[in-house]
Design an enzyme around this catalytic site. Structure first.
Site, mmCIF file in Angstrom:
data_model
loop_
_atom_site.group_PDB
_atom_site.id
_atom_site.type_symbol
_atom_site.label_atom_id
_atom_site.label_comp_id
_atom_site.label_asym_id
_atom_site.label_seq_id
_atom_site.Cartn_x
_atom_site.Cartn_y
_atom_site.Cartn_z
ATOM 1 N N HIS A 17 0.840 -1.204 0.000
ATOM 2 C CA HIS A 17 0.000 0.000 0.000
ATOM 3 C C HIS A 17 0.874 1.253 0.000
ATOM 4 C CE1 HIS A 17 -3.091 -2.662 2.236
ATOM 5 N NE2 HIS A 17 -3.629 -2.410 1.065
ATOM 6 N N LYS A 41 -17.083 -7.141 5.945
ATOM 7 C CA LYS A 41 -15.788 -7.802 5.755
ATOM 8 C C LYS A 41 -15.182 -8.346 7.050
ATOM 9 C CE LYS A 41 -13.850 -6.317 1.402
ATOM 10 N NZ LYS A 41 -12.707 -5.687 0.731
ATOM 11 N N ARG A 90 -1.711 -5.917 -8.684
ATOM 12 C CA ARG A 90 -0.561 -6.768 -8.397
ATOM 13 C C ARG A 90 -0.364 -7.818 -9.474
ATOM 14 N NH1 ARG A 90 -2.926 -7.539 -2.528
ATOM 15 N NH2 ARG A 90 -4.738 -7.271 -3.851
ATOM 16 N N SER A 128 -2.750 -7.797 2.570
ATOM 17 C CA SER A 128 -3.068 -7.747 4.001
ATOM 18 C C SER A 128 -3.459 -9.140 4.482
ATOM 19 C CB SER A 128 -4.218 -6.771 4.269
ATOM 20 O OG SER A 128 -3.873 -5.477 3.872
#
Ligand code: ADP
Length: 159
Positions: A17, A41, A90, A128
């Site tokens: 990030h 979430k 990514r 993460s």
């Protein structure tokens, strides 16, 4: 003033990030890192904890501001007077979801452009989710996240 929003869960912020934020801040006058308040979430870190970890890291960078948001991202962008949304890409695996989101957001507000930035190669495998998994299993995450985040993760998983 050219302003961009970089939205995400940031549960927690990683070096990936921070790499994206560094790239974005060179392209814009101001980058607003916007932490999504999303109960669905079930994040490991509370909204306030995620904000604090960002304030301690990205918040110290010039022309970067930390904020929280709930509701539609395009509405938040409008309220902040931002013309762009930054997302990190990514790998191909990110593409389909990001493509769908970007086109849907354009549909909702054509004035907001989504910009994809690629991190340094060594961060392309970083997420993460994987950092939390390593920390949960007692592994060393210090090369993937800032020091304060590594400490917070250790605190979460300490028996
Ligand atoms: P979200 O729940 O919105 O996916 P994340 O915090 O997981 O929130 O990610 C926010 C944004 O940062 C997404 O665009 C994601 O693809 C990007 N991102 C996450 N990790 C990396 C990384 N290692 N390198 C580049 N971009 C990343």
């Amino acid at each position: 003033m050219r302003r961009a929003i970089y939205p995400g869960s940031f549960d927690p912020v990683t070096n990936g990030h921070l790499d994206v934020i560094e790239r974005a801040r060179k392209l814009f006058d101001e980058v607003v890192v916007a932490v999504a308040h999303n109960d669905e979430k079930q994040p490991l870190f509370s909204l306030e904890q995620r904000l604090d970890l960002l304030r301690e890291t990205a918040g110290r960078i010039e022309n970067v501001r930390i904020a929280k948001f709930s509701g539609l991202l395009v509405e938040f962008a409008r309220a902040q007077n931002a013309g762009a949304v930054i997302r990190g890409l990514r790998a191909v695996s990110d593409f389909e979801f990001e493509f769908q989101m970007a086109l849907m957001n354009r549909n909702l507000n054509a004035a907001v452009e989504t910009i994809f930035l690629m991190p340094k190669e060594e961060y392309t495998y970083l997420s993460s989710r994987i950092v939390k998994e390593i920390a949960r299993l007692g592994g060393n995450v210090s090369s993937f996240v800032p020091g304060c985040v590594a400490k917070a993760l250790t605190g979460k998983f300490r028996q």
